[in-house]
Design a protein around this motif. Structure first.
Motif, PDB file in Angstrom:
ATOM      1  N   THR A  85     -57.795 -48.786 -10.228  1.00 54.94           N
ATOM      2  CA  THR A  85     -57.795 -47.485  -9.579  1.00 54.94           C
ATOM      3  C   THR A  85     -56.638 -46.666 -10.135  1.00 54.94           C
ATOM      4  O   THR A  85     -55.896 -47.137 -11.003  1.00 54.94           O
ATOM      5  CB  THR A  85     -57.651 -47.611  -8.040  1.00 54.94           C
ATOM      6  N   THR A  86     -56.487 -45.486  -9.625  1.00 48.75           N
ATOM      7  CA  THR A  86     -55.391 -44.639 -10.081  1.00 48.75           C
ATOM      8  C   THR A  86     -54.037 -45.149  -9.617  1.00 48.75           C
ATOM      9  O   THR A  86     -53.013 -44.722 -10.147  1.00 48.75           O
ATOM     10  CB  THR A  86     -55.585 -43.200  -9.569  1.00 48.75           C
ATOM     11  N   GLN A  87     -54.010 -46.089  -8.668  1.00 45.55           N
ATOM     12  CA  GLN A  87     -52.735 -46.573  -8.134  1.00 45.55           C
ATOM     13  C   GLN A  87     -52.501 -48.072  -8.280  1.00 45.55           C
ATOM     14  O   GLN A  87     -51.366 -48.514  -8.248  1.00 45.55           O
ATOM     15  CB  GLN A  87     -52.626 -46.214  -6.644  1.00 45.55           C
ATOM     16  N   GLU A 102     -53.430 -57.601  -5.390  1.00 47.02           N
ATOM     17  CA  GLU A 102     -53.269 -56.214  -5.798  1.00 47.02           C
ATOM     18  C   GLU A 102     -51.965 -56.063  -6.553  1.00 47.02           C
ATOM     19  O   GLU A 102     -50.927 -56.571  -6.135  1.00 47.02           O
ATOM     20  CB  GLU A 102     -53.276 -55.281  -4.586  1.00 47.02           C
ATOM     21  N   LEU A 103     -52.032 -55.348  -7.656  1.00 49.50           N
ATOM     22  CA  LEU A 103     -50.867 -55.063  -8.477  1.00 49.50           C
ATOM     23  C   LEU A 103     -50.674 -53.558  -8.512  1.00 49.50           C
ATOM     24  O   LEU A 103     -51.561 -52.829  -8.978  1.00 49.50           O
ATOM     25  CB  LEU A 103     -51.066 -55.607  -9.892  1.00 49.50           C
ATOM     26  N   GLU A 104     -49.547 -53.096  -7.995  1.00 47.38           N
ATOM     27  CA  GLU A 104     -49.239 -51.673  -8.049  1.00 47.38           C
ATOM     28  C   GLU A 104     -48.969 -51.309  -9.503  1.00 47.38           C
ATOM     29  O   GLU A 104     -48.195 -51.972 -10.191  1.00 47.38           O
ATOM     30  CB  GLU A 104     -48.018 -51.358  -7.172  1.00 47.38           C
ATOM     31  N   LEU A 105     -49.604 -50.254  -9.990  1.00 42.95           N
ATOM     32  CA  LEU A 105     -49.529 -49.922 -11.412  1.00 42.95           C
ATOM     33  C   LEU A 105     -48.133 -49.535 -11.874  1.00 42.95           C
ATOM     34  O   LEU A 105     -47.792 -49.750 -13.038  1.00 42.95           O
ATOM     35  CB  LEU A 105     -50.516 -48.800 -11.741  1.00 42.95           C
ATOM     36  N   PHE A 106     -47.301 -48.992 -10.992  1.00 45.30           N
ATOM     37  CA  PHE A 106     -45.959 -48.628 -11.440  1.00 45.30           C
ATOM     38  C   PHE A 106     -45.134 -49.864 -11.783  1.00 45.30           C
ATOM     39  O   PHE A 106     -44.107 -49.768 -12.431  1.00 45.30           O
ATOM     40  CB  PHE A 106     -45.244 -47.747 -10.396  1.00 45.30           C
ATOM     41  N   ARG A 107     -45.602 -51.059 -11.395  1.00 43.03           N
ATOM     42  CA  ARG A 107     -44.909 -52.307 -11.710  1.00 43.03           C
ATOM     43  C   ARG A 107     -45.271 -52.874 -13.089  1.00 43.03           C
ATOM     44  O   ARG A 107     -44.660 -53.837 -13.532  1.00 43.03           O
ATOM     45  CB  ARG A 107     -45.207 -53.359 -10.655  1.00 43.03           C
ATOM     46  N   VAL A 158     -50.919 -45.999 -15.454  1.00 41.77           N
ATOM     47  CA  VAL A 158     -49.556 -46.504 -15.252  1.00 41.77           C
ATOM     48  C   VAL A 158     -48.564 -45.356 -15.377  1.00 41.77           C
ATOM     49  O   VAL A 158     -47.680 -45.182 -14.529  1.00 41.77           O
ATOM     50  CB  VAL A 158     -49.225 -47.638 -16.255  1.00 41.77           C
ATOM     51  N   GLN A 159     -48.713 -44.542 -16.406  1.00 38.19           N
ATOM     52  CA  GLN A 159     -47.787 -43.424 -16.600  1.00 38.19           C
ATOM     53  C   GLN A 159     -47.898 -42.406 -15.462  1.00 38.19           C
ATOM     54  O   GLN A 159     -46.886 -41.929 -14.956  1.00 38.19           O
ATOM     55  CB  GLN A 159     -48.044 -42.747 -17.952  1.00 38.19           C
ATOM     56  N   ASN A 160     -49.101 -42.089 -15.046  1.00 41.08           N
ATOM     57  CA  ASN A 160     -49.291 -41.137 -13.948  1.00 41.08           C
ATOM     58  C   ASN A 160     -48.703 -41.659 -12.646  1.00 41.08           C
ATOM     59  O   ASN A 160     -48.098 -40.900 -11.883  1.00 41.08           O
ATOM     60  CB  ASN A 160     -50.779 -40.815 -13.757  1.00 41.08           C
ATOM     61  N   GLU A 161     -48.870 -42.958 -12.395  1.00 40.39           N
ATOM     62  CA  GLU A 161     -48.348 -43.538 -11.163  1.00 40.39           C
ATOM     63  C   GLU A 161     -46.824 -43.593 -11.189  1.00 40.39           C
ATOM     64  O   GLU A 161     -46.170 -43.355 -10.181  1.00 40.39           O
ATOM     65  CB  GLU A 161     -48.951 -44.931 -10.935  1.00 40.39           C
ATOM     66  N   ARG A 162     -46.241 -43.885 -12.344  1.00 40.43           N
ATOM     67  CA  ARG A 162     -44.774 -43.851 -12.458  1.00 40.43           C
ATOM     68  C   ARG A 162     -44.249 -42.435 -12.219  1.00 40.43           C
ATOM     69  O   ARG A 162     -43.237 -42.259 -11.549  1.00 40.43           O
ATOM     70  CB  ARG A 162     -44.335 -44.332 -13.833  1.00 40.43           C
ATOM     71  N   ASP A 163     -44.934 -41.434 -12.776  1.00 37.35           N
ATOM     72  CA  ASP A 163     -44.525 -40.045 -12.557  1.00 37.35           C
ATOM     73  C   ASP A 163     -44.657 -39.664 -11.090  1.00 37.35           C
ATOM     74  O   ASP A 163     -43.778 -39.010 -10.527  1.00 37.35           O
ATOM     75  CB  ASP A 163     -45.368 -39.095 -13.418  1.00 37.35           C
ATOM     76  N   ARG A 164     -45.749 -40.062 -10.469  1.00 35.74           N
ATOM     77  CA  ARG A 164     -45.990 -39.719  -9.071  1.00 35.74           C
ATOM     78  C   ARG A 164     -44.942 -40.344  -8.151  1.00 35.74           C
ATOM     79  O   ARG A 164     -44.460 -39.716  -7.219  1.00 35.74           O
ATOM     80  CB  ARG A 164     -47.391 -40.175  -8.652  1.00 35.74           C
ATOM     81  N   LYS A 165     -44.573 -41.594  -8.445  1.00 34.79           N
ATOM     82  CA  LYS A 165     -43.592 -42.293  -7.603  1.00 34.79           C
ATOM     83  C   LYS A 165     -42.164 -42.058  -8.076  1.00 34.79           C
ATOM     84  O   LYS A 165     -41.223 -42.559  -7.448  1.00 34.79           O
ATOM     85  CB  LYS A 165     -43.881 -43.794  -7.594  1.00 34.79           C
ATOM     86  N   ARG A 166     -42.021 -41.366  -9.188  1.00 27.91           N
ATOM     87  CA  ARG A 166     -40.703 -41.104  -9.792  1.00 27.91           C
ATOM     88  C   ARG A 166     -39.971 -42.413 -10.087  1.00 27.91           C
ATOM     89  O   ARG A 166     -38.801 -42.589  -9.741  1.00 27.91           O
ATOM     90  CB  ARG A 166     -39.881 -40.203  -8.890  1.00 27.91           C
TER      91      ARG A 166
END
Length: 184
Positions: A85-87, A102-107, A158-166
């Motif tokens: 998913t997107t997240q 579940e693996l959070e993509l920012f990880r 992954v990049q979008n989720e890192r940007d979203r979560k800063r």
């Protein structure tokens, strides 16, 4: 009364980018062994049946063993699904007992795509992720179709989720400046 103009960003809607499961091709040699075992049982039952005037035909019941081996492996593989998913990446596995990981993509720290020759022949590949997750530091999706497109979707998500979560990953390199010797 003061107002807070800097409200936290609203959570983005999560949407599915890709879903699929491991291909049965990953078990080619296992299935090949099952076929050889079934052929061996058939030949042995036939030879033994001819030698015992038909009594040995019960040996064909042993064909249940490779059949059950085949079906069990097929079912376990079919019941393992991946959802990107997107997240997050959601992995569902199990036949009777279900497990959802579940693996959070920012990880996700890094990912590797491999296409061994035999998998590449049938349009499949492996995608391995190295993560900062404590419970699953390495996540492997084996023999998935269209692996290059999945890798690109993963990269963007992954990049979008890192940007979203800063969230930013810090790379620390060890530098040898020669000062690690004994002090005088």
């Amino acid at each position: 009364m003061p107002t807070d103009d800097a409200s936290p960003p609203s959570p983005a809607a999560e949407s599915t980018l890709w879903s699929g499961h491991t291909s049965q091709w990953v078990h080619f040699w296992y299935y090949f062994f099952c076929i050889l075992l079934a052929a061996g049982i058939s030949v042995a039952a036939t030879v033994f049946g001819l030698a015992t005037a038909g009594v040995g035909m019960l040996g064909y019941l042993a064909l249940i063993i490779p059949l059950l081996m085949w079906l069990t492996r097929w079912w376990v593989t079919k019941c393992t699904t991946y959802e990107l998913t997107t997240q997050r990446l959601r992995i569902r596995a199990g036949i009777l007992n279900k497990k959802v990981d579940e693996l959070e993509l920012f990880r996700v720290r890094d990912y590797t795509m491999e296409q061994p020759f035999l998998l590449r022949l049938v349009g499949l590949g492996n995608l391995t992720m190295i993560t900062t997750d404590a419970t699953t530091p390495t996540v492997a999706m084996r023999a998935i179709p269209n692996v290059e497109a999945v890798r690109e979707k993963l990269r963007n998500a992954v990049q979008n989720e890192r940007d979203r979560k800063r969230v930013r990953q810090m790379d620390v390199d060890s530098v040898d400046d020669g000062s690690s010797g004994p002090l005088h």
